[in-house]
Design an enzyme around this catalytic site. Structure first.
Site, PDB file in Angstrom:
ATOM      1  N   ARG A 144     -35.460  24.805  63.273  1.00  0.00           N
ATOM      2  CA  ARG A 144     -35.955  25.953  62.471  1.00  0.00           C
ATOM      3  C   ARG A 144     -33.885  27.016  63.191  1.00  0.00           C
ATOM      4  NH1 ARG A 144     -40.118  29.965  61.850  1.00  0.00           N
ATOM      5  NH2 ARG A 144     -40.250  30.210  63.834  1.00  0.00           N
ATOM      6  N   LYS A 246     -34.167  33.278  60.544  1.00  0.00           N
ATOM      7  CA  LYS A 246     -34.664  33.606  61.383  1.00  0.00           C
ATOM      8  C   LYS A 246     -33.566  34.552  62.159  1.00  0.00           C
ATOM      9  CE  LYS A 246     -38.663  33.898  63.583  1.00  0.00           C
ATOM     10  NZ  LYS A 246     -39.994  34.758  63.256  1.00  0.00           N
ATOM     11  N   GLU A 282     -43.641  38.069  51.297  1.00  0.00           N
ATOM     12  CA  GLU A 282     -44.861  38.239  52.634  1.00  0.00           C
ATOM     13  C   GLU A 282     -44.425  39.310  53.360  1.00  0.00           C
ATOM     14  OE1 GLU A 282     -42.126  36.051  55.755  1.00  0.00           O
ATOM     15  OE2 GLU A 282     -40.885  35.340  54.530  1.00  0.00           O
TER      16      GLU A 282
HETATM   17  C1  LIG Z   1     -41.436  34.265  62.321  1.00  0.00           C
HETATM   18  C2  LIG Z   1     -41.434  34.872  60.965  1.00  0.00           C
HETATM   19  C3  LIG Z   1     -42.501  34.217  60.256  1.00  0.00           C
HETATM   20  C4  LIG Z   1     -43.964  33.026  61.166  1.00  0.00           C
HETATM   21  O1  LIG Z   1     -42.811  32.497  61.005  1.00  0.00           O
HETATM   22  P1  LIG Z   1     -43.850  31.196  62.673  1.00  0.00           P
HETATM   23  O2  LIG Z   1     -43.542  30.114  62.749  1.00  0.00           O
HETATM   24  O3  LIG Z   1     -45.366  31.054  61.644  1.00  0.00           O
HETATM   25  O4  LIG Z   1     -44.400  32.546  63.730  1.00  0.00           O
HETATM   26  C5  LIG Z   1     -42.826  35.037  58.990  1.00  0.00           C
HETATM   27  N1  LIG Z   1     -42.265  35.964  58.215  1.00  0.00           N
HETATM   28  C6  LIG Z   1     -41.048  36.406  59.083  1.00  0.00           C
HETATM   29  C7  LIG Z   1     -40.073  37.194  58.606  1.00  0.00           C
HETATM   30  C8  LIG Z   1     -40.684  36.034  60.030  1.00  0.00           C
HETATM   31  O5  LIG Z   1     -39.653  36.756  61.051  1.00  0.00           O
END
Ligand SMILES: *Cc1c(COP(=O)(O)O)cnc(C)c1O
Length: 399
Positions: A144, A246, A282
């Site tokens: 990722r 991210k 989300e």
């Molecule tokens: C990190 C994150 C997640 C969750 O990702 P994981 O890989 O399951 O920890 C979901 N939404 C956002 C906006 C994030 O920054």
């Protein structure tokens, strides 16, 4: 943060550990903006063995930490991992552990001026059966980060470099890994444009860093169900933007909505899509699932939703249990008429949602012992903590 007209560098007082510290200092090169393509080739030579770390002064295992009352706050640990990539070097050079502490950055670094940076988050758990630790799908975090780096015009560590660095960080901070059942060591990798740049362009130097902190539950509610509110004014992401990676730049803009929601007693907000304002996406830092009958739905990841590793794992575990799982648009109507709603993420785990407030109306959902979210939480955490057999090859041992 201290500022000095130099690129990122350990503060003077910080002890450099490992046997190769001198050779790993950045090799700064002059020249124009570092193009993405130039820096994309990955460093592929065989990885070094774990550095011997002098931990002779770290004998008081766990320090004075109160393992029973860990929240999601920062507890500074002993070591961090740092690795650099300068323009013209073709990839990241060998990294090293150093004492955890402040870093120095040029005032004109790419991260400070233009937000060129990514973060990751994963957890290490103490093993129940023998000494050592376990990581949950760390290669997924590495991949990722590579996808995000491509979007942000940054070079990224190889999957092998990333996982090696995570292991080093866990081993060096072993005394901070909570005992079984008390929490986890949260690991925070960062990739930042650390080189100085004035005109808008990719930075000429990049730093990959990892620090760690022991954590307990994310929401102050602990394991209890949370209350969410649908946010109608602010959006987290837009089509064509960076909501699907991210990047550090995605998070400061959601603080306002999150703080407003908290002041009204909600744990977090649920974002709507920015085009139709009809589909739920989300929460600020976790993915969303809605259950209706035997069908579990979660918003499809088409650029505005962060593709969570927990999300993907939960989809698989729910399918294994015979649930139909759909990745699709999830409308407000789907949400408010759901039987169950829950959030997933590394930090939050699987957190049940007891109510969602939308346009002043509060909708309630099933939670508790017989809920699907509880069942999935139990299944996931027993794999992560090594209590259940890892049939999927999700666990990476660190010892
Ligand atoms: C990190 C994150 C997640 C969750 O990702 P994981 O890989 O399951 O920890 C979901 N939404 C956002 C906006 C994030 O920054």
């Amino acid at each position: 943060m201290l500022f000095r007209p130099a690129s990122i560098r350990m503060r003077m007082g910080m002890r450099s550990v490992g046997t190769h510290s001198r050779r790993c200092l950045p090799n700064m090169q002059d020249g124009g903006g570092g193009g993405c393509s130039l820096l994309q080739s990955r460093w592929k030579s065989s990885l070094p063995q774990l550095d011997p770390v002098d931990r002779s002064d770290d004998d008081n295992n766990g320090g004075d930490i109160d393992w029973d009352n860990l929240g999601f706050g920062l507890t500074p640990t002993d070591y961090m991992y740092v690795m650099r990539c300068s323009q013209g070097e073709g990839g990241f050079s060998r990294g090293e552990l150093s004492r955890y502490g402040n870093i120095e950055l040029s005032p004109s670094s790419g991260i400070l001026n233009y937000g060129q940076g990514l973060f990751e988050g994963l957890k290490a758990y103490a093993r129940a059966d023998r000494p050592g630790y376990m990581l949950f799908r760390p290669e997924e975090n590495a991949r990722r980060m590579q996808v995000g780096a491509e979007r942000m015009c940054m070079p990224s560590p190889s999957v092998e470099q990333f996982v090696h660095a995570v292991k080093q960080t866990v081993l060096a901070n072993g005394r901070w890994v909570p005992p079984q059942g008390k929490g986890a060591l949260y690991i925070r990798p960062l990739l930042i444009g650390s080189g100085a740049i004035l005109g808008l362009a990719p930075a000429p130097e990049y730093t990959f860093m990892i620090y760690a902190s022991p954590v307990g539950t994310y929401f102050k509610e602990g394991m209890a169900a949370i209350n969410l509110v649908v946010e109608e004014e602010f959006h987290r992401a837009m089509p064509g933007g960076t909501g699907g990676v991210k990047t550090i730049a995605n998070y400061a803009p959601v603080l306002k909505a999150q703080m407003d929601a908290k002041s009204r007693g909600f744990a977090d907000v649920l974002y709507l899509d920015s085009v139709h304002k009809r589909y739920v996406e989300e929460a600020s830092s976790c993915n969303l699932f809605v259950l209706k009958g035997d069908t579990l739905a979660t918003p499809a990841t088409a650029g505005t939703i962060l593709p969570g590793i927990t999300r993907r794992s939960i989809i698989e575990l729910a399918r294994d249990r015979g649930y139909q799982v759909e990745e699709r648009l999830v409308s407000i109507d789907d949400l408010v008429s759901a039987d169950e709603v829950f959030c997933t993420g590394t930090a939050v785990g699987v957190t049940p949602v007891s109510t969602v407030t939308y346009q002043g109306t509060r909708y309630e959902f099933r939670t508790g012992e017989d809920s699907l979210s509880r069942m999935l939480y139990n299944t996931l955490t027993s794999i992560q903590m090594g209590v259940a057999e890892d049939k999927k090859g999700w666990i990476v041992a660190v010892d």
